[in-house]
Design a protein around this motif. Structure first.
Motif, PDB file in Angstrom:
ATOM      1  N   PHE A 207       1.075  -1.322   0.109  1.00 28.60           N
ATOM      2  CA  PHE A 207       0.235   0.261   0.254  1.00 28.60           C
ATOM      3  C   PHE A 207       0.844   1.171  -0.097  1.00 28.60           C
ATOM      4  O   PHE A 207       1.765   1.720   0.495  1.00 28.60           O
TER       5      PHE A 207
ATOM      6  N   THR B  98       1.396   5.987   1.226  1.00 28.38           N
ATOM      7  CA  THR B  98       0.179   6.943   1.701  1.00 28.38           C
ATOM      8  C   THR B  98       0.543   7.933   0.956  1.00 28.38           C
ATOM      9  O   THR B  98       1.302   8.169   0.112  1.00 28.38           O
TER      10      THR B  98
ATOM     11  N   HIS C  39       2.774  -0.374  -8.770  1.00 27.53           N
ATOM     12  CA  HIS C  39       0.941   0.275  -8.861  1.00 27.53           C
ATOM     13  C   HIS C  39       0.891   1.153  -7.688  1.00 27.53           C
ATOM     14  O   HIS C  39      -0.025   1.848  -7.390  1.00 27.53           O
ATOM     15  N   GLU C  40       1.700   1.118  -6.961  1.00 27.95           N
ATOM     16  CA  GLU C  40       1.387   1.851  -5.577  1.00 27.95           C
ATOM     17  C   GLU C  40       2.130   3.242  -5.613  1.00 27.95           C
ATOM     18  O   GLU C  40       1.615   4.365  -5.591  1.00 27.95           O
TER      19      GLU C  40
ATOM     20  N   HIS D 252      -0.864   5.001  -6.988  1.00 31.06           N
ATOM     21  CA  HIS D 252      -1.502   5.765  -6.082  1.00 31.06           C
ATOM     22  C   HIS D 252      -1.113   6.975  -5.657  1.00 31.06           C
ATOM     23  O   HIS D 252      -1.756   7.999  -5.504  1.00 31.06           O
TER      24      HIS D 252
ATOM     25  N   GLU E 120      -0.810   9.846  -8.955  1.00 31.86           N
ATOM     26  CA  GLU E 120      -2.730  10.172  -8.999  1.00 31.86           C
ATOM     27  C   GLU E 120      -2.781  11.194  -7.984  1.00 31.86           C
ATOM     28  O   GLU E 120      -4.014  11.643  -7.516  1.00 31.86           O
ATOM     29  N   ARG E 121      -1.984  10.781  -6.739  1.00 28.63           N
ATOM     30  CA  ARG E 121      -2.358  11.508  -5.070  1.00 28.63           C
ATOM     31  C   ARG E 121      -3.761  11.212  -4.926  1.00 28.63           C
ATOM     32  O   ARG E 121      -4.586  11.718  -3.867  1.00 28.63           O
ATOM     33  N   HIS E 122      -3.848   9.682  -5.059  1.00 35.63           N
ATOM     34  CA  HIS E 122      -5.553   9.102  -4.492  1.00 35.63           C
ATOM     35  C   HIS E 122      -5.646   9.726  -3.169  1.00 35.63           C
ATOM     36  O   HIS E 122      -7.473   9.283  -2.878  1.00 35.63           O
ATOM     37  N   LEU E 123      -4.662   8.923  -2.330  1.00 37.26           N
ATOM     38  CA  LEU E 123      -4.864   9.294  -0.565  1.00 37.26           C
ATOM     39  C   LEU E 123      -5.438  10.711  -0.426  1.00 37.26           C
ATOM     40  O   LEU E 123      -6.070  10.811   0.640  1.00 37.26           O
TER      41      LEU E 123
ATOM     42  N   GLN F 241      -9.549  11.010  -1.520  1.00 40.44           N
ATOM     43  CA  GLN F 241      -9.800  10.210  -0.257  1.00 40.44           C
ATOM     44  C   GLN F 241      -9.642  10.841   0.550  1.00 40.44           C
ATOM     45  O   GLN F 241     -11.117  10.466   1.729  1.00 40.44           O
TER      46      GLN F 241
ATOM     47  N   ARG G 201      -6.712   1.097   4.161  1.00 39.66           N
ATOM     48  CA  ARG G 201      -6.407   0.330   2.659  1.00 39.66           C
ATOM     49  C   ARG G 201      -5.489  -1.418   2.504  1.00 39.66           C
ATOM     50  O   ARG G 201      -6.418  -1.659   1.640  1.00 39.66           O
TER      51      ARG G 201
ATOM     52  N   ARG H 217      -7.639  -4.950   0.324  1.00 37.48           N
ATOM     53  CA  ARG H 217      -7.529  -6.324  -0.716  1.00 37.48           C
ATOM     54  C   ARG H 217      -7.442  -6.666  -0.895  1.00 37.48           C
ATOM     55  O   ARG H 217      -7.349  -7.587  -0.011  1.00 37.48           O
TER      56      ARG H 217
END
Length: 195
Positions: free
Chosen positions: A117, A119, A146-147, A150, A153-156, A159, A191, A195
């Protein structure tokens, strides 16, 4: 009715119907919004502020989240050779990402689940369970990429923004540190289990 020529009458009835409908809608009492207009506009500004966290702010937030995750939720795997191996793979990938200018930190945490994962601010975690399950470096690289995705794309951050707005906890300037770090820790902890 006799003054209106027969050729114009097909348009006359829809015109009257539309006029009456508009009059009913405009003339009917409207319910007031739950929040005053200035408060709704302020919430719009909050979304904008939270969405535009600078790289420097994101890295600082990530550092604080990491300190709490490592101190409270996870234990680092104490094997320098393995940690260096994961860091070397991750750093090669991060250099080729769309955000190569932030500092990336790749860490192995003791956890038997097969997971990884990320952060905010470039912090990526790989579990010992994943390391045992991976057959080769390409599989590890795929997971790390993949991480990193994240993070790029600033996913955290997204969220956190959505959660803060949903909970009504954002201020005009965004989330203050006392709110943002616990959100980040909560999501960082949640998170890997999702998964």
């Amino acid at each position: 009715m006799s003054n209106i020529p027969r050729s114009h009458r097909p348009w006359f009835y829809p015109l009257i119907t539309s006029s009456v409908a508009i009059g009913v809608v405009v003339g009917a009492p409207q319910s007031a919004p739950a929040a005053p207009l200035w408060e709704l506009l302020l919430r719009g500004a909050q979304v904008y502020q939270l969405y535009n966290v600078s790289d420097k702010e994101e890295v600082q937030l990530g550092k604080q989240i990491n300190q709490q995750l490592i101190g409270e939720q996870f234990q680092l795997y104490n094997n320098a050779r393995v940690n260096n191996y994961i860091d070397r793979i991750g750093q090669r990938l991060a250099k080729n990402s769309t955000r190569p200018d932030i500092p990336y930190t790749f860490q192995v945490v003791k956890d038997d689940s097969i997971n990884a994962f990320a952060t905010a601010g470039g912090y990526v975690y790989v579990t010992t369970g994943l390391l045992k399950a991976a057959d080769n470096e390409a599989q590890l690289a795929g997971v790390l990429a993949h991480e990193i995705g994240h993070i790029t794309e600033r996913h955290l951050i997204e969220q956190m923004r959505e959660t803060a707005i949903a909970r009504g906890l954002a201020s005009a300037a965004g989330l203050d540190e006392s709110t943002a770090v616990p959100f980040g820790v909560e999501m960082g902890f949640r998170r890997p289990k999702s998964r």
